[in-house]
Design a protein around this motif. Sequence first.
Motif, PDB file in Angstrom:
ATOM      1  N   VAL A 272      13.555  -8.042   0.475  1.00  0.00           N
ATOM      2  CA  VAL A 272      12.281  -7.769   0.036  1.00  0.00           C
ATOM      3  C   VAL A 272      11.422  -9.066  -0.237  1.00  0.00           C
ATOM      4  CG1 VAL A 272      10.728  -6.501  -1.661  1.00  0.00           C
ATOM      5  CG2 VAL A 272      13.364  -5.665  -0.785  1.00  0.00           C
ATOM      6  N   ALA A 273      10.138  -9.235   0.512  1.00  0.00           N
ATOM      7  CA  ALA A 273       9.399 -10.351   0.222  1.00  0.00           C
ATOM      8  C   ALA A 273       7.856 -10.022   0.461  1.00  0.00           C
ATOM      9  CB  ALA A 273      10.003 -11.523   0.883  1.00  0.00           C
ATOM     10  N   GLY A 274       7.024 -10.763   0.382  1.00  0.00           N
ATOM     11  CA  GLY A 274       5.754 -10.611   0.838  1.00  0.00           C
ATOM     12  C   GLY A 274       5.005  -9.654   0.240  1.00  0.00           C
ATOM     13  N   TYR A 275       5.072 -10.058  -1.306  1.00  0.00           N
ATOM     14  CA  TYR A 275       4.109  -9.134  -2.026  1.00  0.00           C
ATOM     15  C   TYR A 275       2.702  -9.318  -1.945  1.00  0.00           C
ATOM     16  CZ  TYR A 275       1.892  -7.725  -6.455  1.00  0.00           C
ATOM     17  OH  TYR A 275       0.855  -6.955  -7.457  1.00  0.00           O
ATOM     18  N   PRO A 276       2.113 -10.790  -1.818  1.00  0.00           N
ATOM     19  CA  PRO A 276       0.667 -10.648  -1.617  1.00  0.00           C
ATOM     20  C   PRO A 276       0.205 -10.192  -0.173  1.00  0.00           C
ATOM     21  CG  PRO A 276       1.834 -12.888  -2.182  1.00  0.00           C
ATOM     22  CD  PRO A 276       2.953 -12.004  -1.642  1.00  0.00           C
ATOM     23  N   THR A 277       1.071 -10.178   0.798  1.00  0.00           N
ATOM     24  CA  THR A 277       0.619  -9.653   2.220  1.00  0.00           C
ATOM     25  C   THR A 277       0.555  -8.189   2.044  1.00  0.00           C
ATOM     26  OG1 THR A 277       2.427 -11.040   2.949  1.00  0.00           O
ATOM     27  CG2 THR A 277       1.160  -9.505   4.428  1.00  0.00           C
ATOM     28  N   MET A 278       1.499  -7.446   1.280  1.00  0.00           N
ATOM     29  CA  MET A 278       1.401  -5.832   1.005  1.00  0.00           C
ATOM     30  C   MET A 278      -0.026  -5.773   0.261  1.00  0.00           C
ATOM     31  SD  MET A 278       4.898  -3.981   0.306  1.00  0.00           S
ATOM     32  CE  MET A 278       4.801  -3.767  -1.350  1.00  0.00           C
ATOM     33  N   LEU A 280      -2.635  -7.306  -0.266  1.00  0.00           N
ATOM     34  CA  LEU A 280      -3.831  -7.586   0.694  1.00  0.00           C
ATOM     35  C   LEU A 280      -4.004  -6.429   1.708  1.00  0.00           C
ATOM     36  CD1 LEU A 280      -5.503 -10.389   0.936  1.00  0.00           C
ATOM     37  CD2 LEU A 280      -4.399 -10.474   3.163  1.00  0.00           C
ATOM     38  N   ILE A 281      -2.929  -6.104   2.272  1.00  0.00           N
ATOM     39  CA  ILE A 281      -3.041  -5.065   3.247  1.00  0.00           C
ATOM     40  C   ILE A 281      -3.500  -3.694   2.509  1.00  0.00           C
ATOM     41  CG2 ILE A 281      -1.727  -3.556   5.106  1.00  0.00           C
ATOM     42  CD1 ILE A 281      -0.381  -6.193   5.633  1.00  0.00           C
ATOM     43  N   GLN A 282      -2.869  -3.313   1.551  1.00  0.00           N
ATOM     44  CA  GLN A 282      -3.402  -2.279   0.525  1.00  0.00           C
ATOM     45  C   GLN A 282      -4.612  -1.892   0.299  1.00  0.00           C
ATOM     46  OE1 GLN A 282      -0.948  -0.735  -2.173  1.00  0.00           O
ATOM     47  NE2 GLN A 282       0.950  -0.486  -0.933  1.00  0.00           N
ATOM     48  N   LEU A 283      -5.099  -3.242  -0.130  1.00  0.00           N
ATOM     49  CA  LEU A 283      -6.464  -3.204  -0.643  1.00  0.00           C
ATOM     50  C   LEU A 283      -7.511  -3.182   0.520  1.00  0.00           C
ATOM     51  CD1 LEU A 283      -6.299  -5.839  -3.396  1.00  0.00           C
ATOM     52  CD2 LEU A 283      -6.755  -3.439  -3.605  1.00  0.00           C
ATOM     53  N   PHE A 284      -7.184  -4.072   1.538  1.00  0.00           N
ATOM     54  CA  PHE A 284      -8.027  -3.872   2.704  1.00  0.00           C
ATOM     55  C   PHE A 284      -8.046  -2.314   3.239  1.00  0.00           C
ATOM     56  CE2 PHE A 284      -8.053  -3.953   7.567  1.00  0.00           C
ATOM     57  CZ  PHE A 284      -9.402  -4.442   7.580  1.00  0.00           C
ATOM     58  N   LEU A 285      -6.997  -1.780   3.554  1.00  0.00           N
ATOM     59  CA  LEU A 285      -6.997  -0.349   4.078  1.00  0.00           C
ATOM     60  C   LEU A 285      -7.725   0.770   3.229  1.00  0.00           C
ATOM     61  CD1 LEU A 285      -3.437  -0.010   5.405  1.00  0.00           C
ATOM     62  CD2 LEU A 285      -5.665  -0.158   6.649  1.00  0.00           C
ATOM     63  N   GLY A 286      -7.537   0.470   1.582  1.00  0.00           N
ATOM     64  CA  GLY A 286      -8.239   1.251   0.644  1.00  0.00           C
ATOM     65  C   GLY A 286      -9.706   1.273   1.049  1.00  0.00           C
ATOM     66  N   GLY A 287     -10.159  -0.168   1.034  1.00  0.00           N
ATOM     67  CA  GLY A 287     -11.618  -0.590   1.256  1.00  0.00           C
ATOM     68  C   GLY A 287     -12.153   0.427   2.586  1.00  0.00           C
ATOM     69  N   VAL A 288     -11.304   0.034   3.636  1.00  0.00           N
ATOM     70  CA  VAL A 288     -12.011   0.681   4.863  1.00  0.00           C
ATOM     71  C   VAL A 288     -12.071   2.115   4.877  1.00  0.00           C
ATOM     72  CG1 VAL A 288     -11.327   0.982   7.272  1.00  0.00           C
ATOM     73  CG2 VAL A 288     -10.917  -1.164   6.396  1.00  0.00           C
ATOM     74  N   GLN A 289     -11.031   2.638   4.240  1.00  0.00           N
ATOM     75  CA  GLN A 289     -10.881   4.027   4.009  1.00  0.00           C
ATOM     76  C   GLN A 289     -12.131   4.887   3.215  1.00  0.00           C
ATOM     77  OE1 GLN A 289      -6.943   5.026   2.471  1.00  0.00           O
ATOM     78  NE2 GLN A 289      -6.097   4.840   4.512  1.00  0.00           N
TER      79      GLN A 289
END
Length: 332
Positions: A272-278, A280-289
């Motif tokens: 398990v790694a990549g907390y910042p990436t996760m 970022l992606i979640q926020l980006f997707l939330g915004g687009v939705q």
Amino acid sequence: MQLVTPQQSIKDEITLSIIVPVFNEQEMLPIFHHHLAKVLSTQSESSFEIVYINDGSTDDSWNIMLDLESHYANIECINLSRNFGKEAAMTAGIDHAKGQAIVLLDADLQDPPELIPDMLAAWRQGYDVVNMRRSARLGESKFKCWSAHVYYRLLDYLSDVPLQKDVGDFRLLSRRVVEDIKQLSERSRYMKGILSWPGYKQTTISFERPERAAGETKWSFIQLVKLGLSGITAFSIKPLRIATWAGALISASAFIYGFWIVIKTLIFGEAVAGYPTMMLIQLFLGGVQLLSIGILGEYVGRIYAETKARPIYLIMDKEKNSMMNAMAKKHG
Ligand code: UDP
Ligand code: MG
């Protein structure tokens, strides 16, 4: 100046209707009418009418209109029951105008009445629509000029109907175009789009838009943004398509990225790694939705307004004179 077109057989037919929406213009109205009357003085009395629409003014505009009506010929005054907005006021004017050509004019002299003879000349040459293009906007902030410039181009790109860039509501329309426009009964009224929709033979005259002669603009920044949005949603469904394409693109990227993560874990055994990436992606997707839901909501809201099918405006009073009763009122 001879105003009657060859196709006009009835002598008393009104050739030109001037439609003027008015909202709190008590300082402007007398000055405006003076200018307009000077331009129209070259026309024969029966060949024109001025339709003033009081859009729920809270100042003395209505009484000033009535005063003008009692002193000058060929004026019709319409008093709406409240402020319905400029688009509705212009619609009321279009519905009442009887002229073979109609001109939409702001009451603040930003649409110079002195240009009416040129517009009529173009109409007499056979054009159905004379668009008045603003080559410069005097006295307006750099930001307003720039945002208007960008908006007209964006709307033209999005819209399925060809819209004229930098052309406001100031235009001349022939009777057949007016009859077609009267059939467009939509509640979400973006007049610049509605006026362009019928098409026909068009020409454009450029002019420098002067500053408001008195009083203040009736549009706040938020109202302009709302009008802008209503223009986009009323004349284009491209934003919905853009949302769909954005969804497709993001899903495809997510699939490829997911595939890469699986491979990486299998080959390198990454834990398990990549907390910042996760995040970022979640926020980006939330915004687009949320943005896509918002776009969808804009259209659903318009459908809601259309299904209620309320009248576009309500008339409280109407006053109309002819040349004869204006004279009678004046002398009696
Ligand atoms: N107007 C109207 N109803 C409104 C707002 C404006 O009838 O709710 C009229 C106003 O009296 C003027 C014209 O629309 O005759 C243009 O308004 P304004 O000059 O404020 O707009 P701008 O030129 O700043 O775009
Ligand atoms: Mg103005």
